[in-house]
Motif scaffolding. Structure first.
Motif, PDB file in Angstrom:
ATOM      1  N   UNK A 199       0.835  -1.199   0.000  1.00 28.61           N
ATOM      2  CA  UNK A 199       0.000   0.000   0.000  1.00 28.61           C
ATOM      3  C   UNK A 199       0.872   1.252   0.000  1.00 28.61           C
ATOM      4  N   UNK A 200       0.312   2.312  -0.568  1.00 26.95           N
ATOM      5  CA  UNK A 200       0.950   3.615  -0.626  1.00 26.95           C
ATOM      6  C   UNK A 200      -0.074   4.629  -0.145  1.00 26.95           C
ATOM      7  N   UNK A 201       0.307   5.455   0.839  1.00 30.78           N
ATOM      8  CA  UNK A 201      -0.685   6.344   1.423  1.00 30.78           C
ATOM      9  C   UNK A 201      -0.204   7.748   1.662  1.00 30.78           C
ATOM     10  N   UNK A 202      -1.140   8.564   2.088  1.00 35.34           N
ATOM     11  CA  UNK A 202      -0.886   9.974   2.364  1.00 35.34           C
ATOM     12  C   UNK A 202      -1.752  10.424   3.539  1.00 35.34           C
ATOM     13  N   UNK A 203      -1.170  11.247   4.408  1.00 29.45           N
ATOM     14  CA  UNK A 203      -1.938  11.904   5.467  1.00 29.45           C
ATOM     15  C   UNK A 203      -2.371  13.251   4.902  1.00 29.45           C
ATOM     16  N   UNK A 204      -3.652  13.553   4.975  1.00 33.56           N
ATOM     17  CA  UNK A 204      -4.166  14.814   4.445  1.00 33.56           C
ATOM     18  C   UNK A 204      -3.681  15.990   5.304  1.00 33.56           C
ATOM     19  N   UNK A 205      -3.721  17.215   4.758  1.00 30.55           N
ATOM     20  CA  UNK A 205      -3.246  18.384   5.503  1.00 30.55           C
ATOM     21  C   UNK A 205      -3.969  18.663   6.816  1.00 30.55           C
ATOM     22  N   UNK A 206      -5.154  18.071   7.034  1.00 27.49           N
ATOM     23  CA  UNK A 206      -5.827  18.275   8.324  1.00 27.49           C
ATOM     24  C   UNK A 206      -5.179  17.444   9.440  1.00 27.49           C
ATOM     25  N   UNK A 207      -4.222  16.551   9.055  1.00 33.75           N
ATOM     26  CA  UNK A 207      -3.516  15.672   9.996  1.00 33.75           C
ATOM     27  C   UNK A 207      -4.448  14.746  10.775  1.00 33.75           C
ATOM     28  N   UNK A 208      -5.628  14.502  10.241  1.00 29.96           N
ATOM     29  CA  UNK A 208      -6.594  13.598  10.853  1.00 29.96           C
ATOM     30  C   UNK A 208      -7.023  12.542   9.825  1.00 29.96           C
ATOM     31  N   UNK A 209      -7.166  12.956   8.588  1.00 37.24           N
ATOM     32  CA  UNK A 209      -7.624  12.065   7.525  1.00 37.24           C
ATOM     33  C   UNK A 209      -6.424  11.490   6.780  1.00 37.24           C
ATOM     34  N   UNK A 210      -6.607  10.282   6.247  1.00 36.98           N
ATOM     35  CA  UNK A 210      -5.570   9.687   5.417  1.00 36.98           C
ATOM     36  C   UNK A 210      -6.233   8.796   4.373  1.00 36.98           C
ATOM     37  N   UNK A 211      -5.446   8.383   3.389  1.00 35.92           N
ATOM     38  CA  UNK A 211      -5.924   7.453   2.372  1.00 35.92           C
ATOM     39  C   UNK A 211      -4.758   6.585   1.939  1.00 35.92           C
ATOM     40  N   UNK A 212      -5.099   5.360   1.495  1.00 38.20           N
ATOM     41  CA  UNK A 212      -4.071   4.544   0.870  1.00 38.20           C
ATOM     42  C   UNK A 212      -4.684   3.776  -0.280  1.00 38.20           C
ATOM     43  N   UNK A 213      -3.816   3.332  -1.166  1.00 36.91           N
ATOM     44  CA  UNK A 213      -4.232   2.539  -2.305  1.00 36.91           C
ATOM     45  C   UNK A 213      -3.159   1.500  -2.576  1.00 36.91           C
ATOM     46  N   UNK A 214      -3.448   0.622  -3.524  1.00 39.97           N
ATOM     47  CA  UNK A 214      -2.534  -0.455  -3.877  1.00 39.97           C
ATOM     48  C   UNK A 214      -2.566  -0.646  -5.386  1.00 39.97           C
TER      49      UNK A 214
END
Length: 136
Positions: free
Chosen positions: A79-94
């Motif tokens: 998986x490869x992910x990112x933490x959104x600028x709000x520092x609360x939300x994140x997402x990942x994909x594969x």
């Protein structure tokens, strides 16, 4: 009257200090590295209602970007992910995924990650995960 103004000024000053402290904390990018384990509840066309254990390993993080993997019934997913600028939300994909995972950081050692996939194998599910180790 003077006392009331002083009291109001003190309250407003305290609110500004608290807001600034919260903003400073929000500017810190959360550390996602570690082993996260918990329960994964899903519902879907193919498998119906299911509850399984899920373990996700976040192996490295550079600023907001992170990578890792998890193993599941059908195999292994990087998986490869990112933490959104709000520092609360994140997402990942594969590379092998048909959809992505959206998540929320609920605490320093607690996240929730939800997956929704459409199509013939439509599935929706969420994992409630706690960090069980700071090592992947």
């Amino acid at each position: 009257m003077q006392r009331a103004k002083l009291g109001l000024a003190s309250i407003l000053s305290a609110i500004v200090c608290i807001a600034n402290a919260d903003r400073a904390l929000a500017d810190e990018i959360p550390n996602m590295v570690g082993t996260w384990s918990g329960k994964n509840d899903t519902i879907g066309e193919k498998f119906g209602l299911r509850t399984r254990e899920r373990t996700v390993h976040i192996t490295e993080q550079t600023d907001r970007r992170f990578r890792g993997y998890f193993d599941y019934d059908a195999g292994h997913k990087d998986i490869f992910g990112i933490v959104f600028p709000d520092n609360v939300s994140f997402a990942w994909t594969s590379p092998a995924s048909k959809a992505s995972v959206q998540g929320r950081i609920l605490g320093p050692d607690h996240i929730a990650a939800c997956y929704i996939e459409g199509g013939p194998e439509a599935t929706a599910g969420c994992s409630d995960l706690k960090r069980t180790s700071e090592k992947p």
